[in-house]
Design an enzyme around this catalytic site. Structure first.
Site, PDB file in Angstrom:
ATOM      1  N   THR A   1      23.669  29.343   2.129  1.00 47.01           N
ATOM      2  CA  THR A   1      23.162  28.049   1.652  1.00 47.01           C
ATOM      3  C   THR A   1      24.119  27.378   0.686  1.00 47.01           C
ATOM      4  O   THR A   1      24.542  27.977  -0.297  1.00 47.01           O
ATOM      5  CB  THR A   1      21.817  28.268   0.918  1.00 47.01           C
ATOM      6  OG1 THR A   1      20.877  28.676   1.874  1.00 47.01           O
ATOM      7  CG2 THR A   1      21.339  26.989   0.247  1.00 47.01           C
TER       8      THR A   1
ATOM      9  N   ARG B   1       9.001  28.590   9.395  1.00 48.83           N
ATOM     10  CA  ARG B   1       9.185  28.820   7.958  1.00 48.83           C
ATOM     11  C   ARG B   1      10.120  27.759   7.366  1.00 48.83           C
ATOM     12  O   ARG B   1      11.158  27.427   7.916  1.00 48.83           O
ATOM     13  CB  ARG B   1       9.780  30.214   7.749  1.00 48.83           C
ATOM     14  CG  ARG B   1      10.002  30.606   6.281  1.00 48.83           C
ATOM     15  CD  ARG B   1      11.409  30.336   5.814  1.00 48.83           C
ATOM     16  NE  ARG B   1      11.674  30.901   4.491  1.00 48.83           N
ATOM     17  CZ  ARG B   1      12.757  30.633   3.780  1.00 48.83           C
ATOM     18  NH1 ARG B   1      13.674  29.824   4.244  1.00 48.83           N
ATOM     19  NH2 ARG B   1      12.924  31.174   2.588  1.00 48.83           N
ATOM     20  N   VAL B   2       9.717  27.237   6.221  1.00 54.10           N
ATOM     21  CA  VAL B   2      10.553  26.292   5.484  1.00 54.10           C
ATOM     22  C   VAL B   2      10.801  26.890   4.101  1.00 54.10           C
ATOM     23  O   VAL B   2       9.881  27.419   3.474  1.00 54.10           O
ATOM     24  CB  VAL B   2       9.856  24.913   5.374  1.00 54.10           C
ATOM     25  CG1 VAL B   2      10.589  24.000   4.406  1.00 54.10           C
ATOM     26  CG2 VAL B   2       9.756  24.254   6.754  1.00 54.10           C
ATOM     27  N   GLY B   3      12.033  26.818   3.647  1.00 51.37           N
ATOM     28  CA  GLY B   3      12.370  27.401   2.346  1.00 51.37           C
ATOM     29  C   GLY B   3      12.296  26.376   1.226  1.00 51.37           C
ATOM     30  O   GLY B   3      11.651  25.329   1.343  1.00 51.37           O
ATOM     31  N   ASP B   4      12.989  26.690   0.150  1.00 49.10           N
ATOM     32  CA  ASP B   4      12.972  25.812  -1.027  1.00 49.10           C
ATOM     33  C   ASP B   4      13.901  24.613  -0.897  1.00 49.10           C
ATOM     34  O   ASP B   4      13.717  23.597  -1.571  1.00 49.10           O
ATOM     35  CB  ASP B   4      13.370  26.618  -2.276  1.00 49.10           C
ATOM     36  CG  ASP B   4      14.759  27.238  -2.130  1.00 49.10           C
ATOM     37  OD1 ASP B   4      15.095  27.701  -1.015  1.00 49.10           O
ATOM     38  OD2 ASP B   4      15.513  27.261  -3.118  1.00 49.10           O
TER      39      ASP B   4
ATOM     40  N   GLY C   1      19.192  31.446  -2.676  1.00 48.91           N
ATOM     41  CA  GLY C   1      18.525  32.739  -2.712  1.00 48.91           C
ATOM     42  C   GLY C   1      17.197  32.678  -1.994  1.00 48.91           C
ATOM     43  O   GLY C   1      16.970  31.799  -1.162  1.00 48.91           O
TER      44      GLY C   1
ATOM     45  N   GLY D   1      13.998  31.594  -1.071  1.00 43.63           N
ATOM     46  CA  GLY D   1      13.342  30.322  -1.363  1.00 43.63           C
ATOM     47  C   GLY D   1      11.900  30.443  -1.795  1.00 43.63           C
ATOM     48  O   GLY D   1      11.426  29.650  -2.614  1.00 43.63           O
TER      49      GLY D   1
HETATM   50  C1  SD4 Z   1      15.949  29.503   1.731  1.00 43.61           C
HETATM   51  N1  SD4 Z   1      17.104  29.245  -0.362  1.00 43.61           N
HETATM   52  O1  SD4 Z   1      15.743  28.983   2.814  1.00 43.61           O
HETATM   53  C2  SD4 Z   1      17.296  29.303   1.066  1.00 43.61           C
HETATM   54  C3  SD4 Z   1      18.208  30.376   1.503  1.00 43.61           C
HETATM   55  C4  SD4 Z   1      19.377  30.633   0.610  1.00 43.61           C
HETATM   56  O2  SD4 Z   1      21.166  31.844  -0.013  1.00 43.61           O
HETATM   57  O3  SD4 Z   1      19.622  29.974  -0.348  1.00 43.61           O
HETATM   58  N2  SD4 Z   1      20.144  31.635   0.812  1.00 43.61           N
HETATM   59  O4  SD4 Z   1      15.121  30.206   1.158  1.00 43.61           O
END
Ligand code: SD4
Length: 352
Positions: free
Chosen positions: A211, A239-242, A263, A265
């Site tokens: 990311t 799934r959707v992250g942050d 990281g 999310g």
């Molecule tokens: C997520 N934060 O989709 C993102 C993934 C990510 O380093 O940052 N990975 O959760």
């Protein structure tokens, strides 16, 4: 501070070392990086590439919003495990992308669960500038992108992604790899590094990354931020992250600062991570202290679990101070400005 300086504040011996800060908490030994503007910062050491695309815009007195969009596009063009269409898929074998962009005046746009579009960060900017909405998702986001001239790509996995997905299917175990994005973390047994396997290296020897998130402060003092990602590899479909959630993966306010995260999310969403960081800066904390506070909230919830995952926050204040903090070691960030036109990588402090 007028000039770029890397300050590791040796607070031991300083009268206020045990003083309580504005929020009533004991100050920790901290460090702060204060740089001359314009400046661009990105997550990870692969942020050097993102910054390289943003820097010429900032150097020519362009806007921070244009600069962060250029950074995102550069990351989306680069083959990697975790950004853009060549990235690793969800568990059903489909690459779904999340991105967001924000200026410091409350303008923001985002896309989530977007398929077959090469530059989600630019679609996010179009959402911001051309719609009354903030976040478009899935099929609707894709339709909006196509209607605005973004080509619909083939939707085929890259050979690398296909290989990794098939390998994953053998066990079908979902376990995010910590610091997968950090090139400097790799410790080759061979001096030339040739033994480092995928996902860390591609077959052509180039390094992988994850990311990408960028914040910039332009010559006129305006801030902007962006995040672009394929999210967690082999995630559940849907799934959707942050990253596309304003205030979770990224938040910007010209009155305080900008913050981005990388990281796991889910942990970031739970604490409205980057909004927390920006609000901490507004209340007088340095960027690093602000990031640390957000990390503290993640760790506090489940300390044993937190040891097993990575979340890193990176912040840029309106004054051009930079700081970061992560749960475990290994979170790095890249800084580019007139003092470091080719960029410089720093490692954040961590909780563990
Ligand atoms: C997520 N934060 O989709 C993102 C993934 C990510 O380093 O940052 N990975 O959760």
């Amino acid at each position: 501070m007028k000039r770029r300086q890397f300050l590791t504040l040796p607070l031991v011996g300083v009268p206020f070392y045990f003083a309580r800060d504005l929020l009533g908490q004991v100050r920790e030994k901290t460090s702060n990086l204060s740089v001359r503007k314009p400046v661009v910062v990105s997550t990870w050491d692969s942020g050097i590439t993102a910054n390289k695309a943003a820097w010429p815009i900032l150097e020519m007195k362009g806007s921070s919003l244009d600069a962060v969009e250029a950074a995102g596009r550069a990351s989306e063009d680069e083959p990697s495990c975790c950004v853009g269409l060549q990235a690793w898929p969800d568990r059903d074998g489909r690459v779904t992308l999340d991105a967001s962009i924000m200026d410091g005046d409350g303008g923001c746009g985002a896309v989530s669960f977007l398929e077959r579009i090469k530059h989600p960060v630019s679609v996010a900017r179009k959402v911001m500038e051309m719609t009354p909405h903030v976040l478009l998702s899935g099929e609707g986001a894709q339709g909006f992108a196509v209607a605005n001239g973004f080509p619909l790509e083939e939707g085929k996995l890259s050979p690398e992604a296909e290989k990794e997905w098939k390998k994953w299917l053998e066990k079908s175990q979902y376990k995010p790899v910590m610091n997968i994005e950090n090139r400097s973390n790799w410790r080759p047994a061979n001096a030339d590094g040739s033994d480092i396997p995928p996902p860390y290296r591609f077959d052509d020897g180039s390094f992988n990354h994850d990311t990408m998130a960028t914040a910039a402060l332009d010559a006129s003092g305006k801030l902007a931020g962006m995040v672009t990602t394929s999210g967690m590899a082999f995630k559940m479909r849907g799934r959707v992250g942050d990253s596309p959630i304003i205030g979770a993966g990224m938040f910007v306010d010209n009155g305080a600062g900008a913050a981005v995260s990388s990281g796991v999310g889910e942990e970031v969403i739970r604490i409205c991570g980057t909004h927390t960081v920006v609000e901490q800066m507004r209340m007088g904390r340095t960027p690093e202290q602000a990031c640390r506070e957000a990390v503290r909230r993640v760790v506090k919830r489940d300390t044993a679990r937190a040891r097993e995952l990575q979340v890193g926050f990176l912040a840029l204040s309106k004054k051009g101070e930079i700081g970061a903090f992560s749960i475990v070691k290994g979170f790095t960030f890249s800084v580019t400005n007139s003092d470091w036109p080719k960029g410089k990588v720093f490692e954040s402090k961590s909780w563990f």
